[in-house]
Structure formats: structure tokens, C-alpha cells
Design a protein around this motif. Sequence first.
Motif, PDB file in Angstrom:
ATOM      1  N   PHE A   1      15.544   0.205  -6.048  1.00 18.48           N
ATOM      2  CA  PHE A   1      15.066  -1.165  -5.965  1.00 18.48           C
ATOM      3  C   PHE A   1      16.272  -2.094  -5.937  1.00 18.48           C
ATOM      4  N   ILE A   2      16.230  -3.092  -5.081  1.00 15.79           N
ATOM      5  CA  ILE A   2      17.267  -4.117  -5.028  1.00 15.79           C
ATOM      6  C   ILE A   2      16.569  -5.446  -5.337  1.00 15.79           C
ATOM      7  N   PHE A   3      16.777  -5.928  -6.547  1.00 19.67           N
ATOM      8  CA  PHE A   3      16.053  -7.094  -7.042  1.00 19.67           C
ATOM      9  C   PHE A   3      16.782  -8.391  -6.755  1.00 19.67           C
TER      10      PHE A   3
ATOM     11  N   GLY B   1       0.809  -1.212   0.000  1.00 14.71           N
ATOM     12  CA  GLY B   1       0.000   0.000   0.000  1.00 14.71           C
ATOM     13  C   GLY B   1       0.843   1.262   0.000  1.00 14.71           C
ATOM     14  N   ASP B   2       2.097   1.137   0.384  1.00 18.48           N
ATOM     15  CA  ASP B   2       3.003   2.275   0.429  1.00 18.48           C
ATOM     16  C   ASP B   2       3.522   2.630  -0.960  1.00 18.48           C
ATOM     17  N   MET B   3       3.548   1.673  -1.848  1.00 17.69           N
ATOM     18  CA  MET B   3       4.058   1.900  -3.202  1.00 17.69           C
ATOM     19  C   MET B   3       3.360   0.919  -4.119  1.00 17.69           C
ATOM     20  N   SER B   4       2.494   1.420  -4.976  1.00 19.16           N
ATOM     21  CA  SER B   4       1.682   0.533  -5.796  1.00 19.16           C
ATOM     22  C   SER B   4       2.497  -0.263  -6.816  1.00 19.16           C
ATOM     23  N   LEU B   5       3.703   0.200  -7.162  1.00 17.38           N
ATOM     24  CA  LEU B   5       4.529  -0.515  -8.127  1.00 17.38           C
ATOM     25  C   LEU B   5       5.613  -1.368  -7.475  1.00 17.38           C
ATOM     26  N   LYS B   6       5.558  -1.569  -6.174  1.00 20.54           N
ATOM     27  CA  LYS B   6       6.605  -2.342  -5.499  1.00 20.54           C
ATOM     28  C   LYS B   6       6.476  -3.818  -5.866  1.00 20.54           C
ATOM     29  N   PRO B   7       7.511  -4.348  -6.526  1.00 20.14           N
ATOM     30  CA  PRO B   7       7.467  -5.771  -6.862  1.00 20.14           C
ATOM     31  C   PRO B   7       7.745  -6.652  -5.652  1.00 20.14           C
ATOM     32  N   GLU B   8       7.236  -7.861  -5.690  1.00 16.84           N
ATOM     33  CA  GLU B   8       7.439  -8.785  -4.578  1.00 16.84           C
ATOM     34  C   GLU B   8       8.882  -9.267  -4.480  1.00 16.84           C
ATOM     35  N   THR B   9       9.611  -9.219  -5.579  1.00 22.94           N
ATOM     36  CA  THR B   9      10.969  -9.785  -5.615  1.00 22.94           C
ATOM     37  C   THR B   9      12.042  -8.726  -5.404  1.00 22.94           C
ATOM     38  N   ALA B  10      11.705  -7.636  -4.735  1.00 29.99           N
ATOM     39  CA  ALA B  10      12.701  -6.577  -4.535  1.00 29.99           C
ATOM     40  C   ALA B  10      12.529  -5.916  -3.188  1.00 29.99           C
ATOM     41  N   GLU B  11      13.657  -5.440  -2.666  1.00 26.47           N
ATOM     42  CA  GLU B  11      13.622  -4.522  -1.540  1.00 26.47           C
ATOM     43  C   GLU B  11      13.552  -3.129  -2.159  1.00 26.47           C
TER      44      GLU B  11
END
Length: 154
Positions: free
Chosen positions: A96-98, A52-62
Motif C-alpha cells: 500500500f502506498i498511502f 471489488g478487487d480488494m475489499s480492504l483497499k482504502p480510498e487514500t492509497a495506491e
Amino acid sequence: MQKGWPILIFLGALLLITGCSSGRSVTADDVIAKLEKLSIEAENPRKVTEDGDMSLKPETAELVRFELPSLKGSSATEGSENSGFVLKDIPSGHIFIFENTDDLATMENIYEELGITLEMFRSLTYAKDNILLQVPATMPEEEFNKYKEFIDSL
């Protein structure tokens, strides 16, 4: 000559071990700690942990978000409410750190497509290894180069 072999083997093994361990992964906490020590603008760096903090935040990244107050009034958007994107007062950048480079390429492409679709979402991005930097496209090039140098130093 036989007395020197154990020392050579030991030194060779030591070099091999240190060479392998020096490629340690960068974490969001590493990025935040280093951002706080540098003289580039990156106010209030924080780890983004909730979708909810970032709508584009991928699950595979910090993800690390930092504010860019000097760009206030010159850039667009982020955040999300029930209706989608909302304007924020202070623009921010993201690092992003993938876990893998395929996901990094996908995210970089998303930012490029967003910028093509809507000018107000245009971004500058820079990728190195498994790290992706994203900042508003209104950032001056000489300033953006400082952030690229920061990413290269990680």
C-alpha cells in the motif's frame, strides 16, 4: 573573491533544488517496475484499481498485489464475493502506498486485528514512511526480511 560568489550561490541553489526534489513520491507503477527486476518472489504484480478487487483497499492509497505461489496451501484468504471473504488458490502480498501515515496506521491495525480475530487471516506487516507491506504470516522470517529490504530501498 567577488567573482566566486555567483558560482557559490549557483551551487548552493542547485544543491537545494536537488535535495528537495529527491524525495519524490513512490507510485504503484514504481513498485511494480522494481518488483519485476528483483529476485524476490512476487509473481504477476499488478495495480489494484477497483474496490471489488480488494475489499480492504482504502480510498487514500495506491495498492499493488503480487502472488506468492511458494506459500500455496499454507495461507488464507482474500477476495470478496457476496458472502464476504473467499479462499484463493495462490496467496498474495500487498504493498500500500498511502497519502498519509494516519491511514497507514489504521490499515496496519486492521491487519493486526484480523489476525487476532481469525488465525487464518494473520499477516506480517512492515511500514516505512507512507508504505505498508502485508504478506501472509506463514512466510518464513528470512524471506520476509528480503521484502522489508525491498521496502527500505523504495
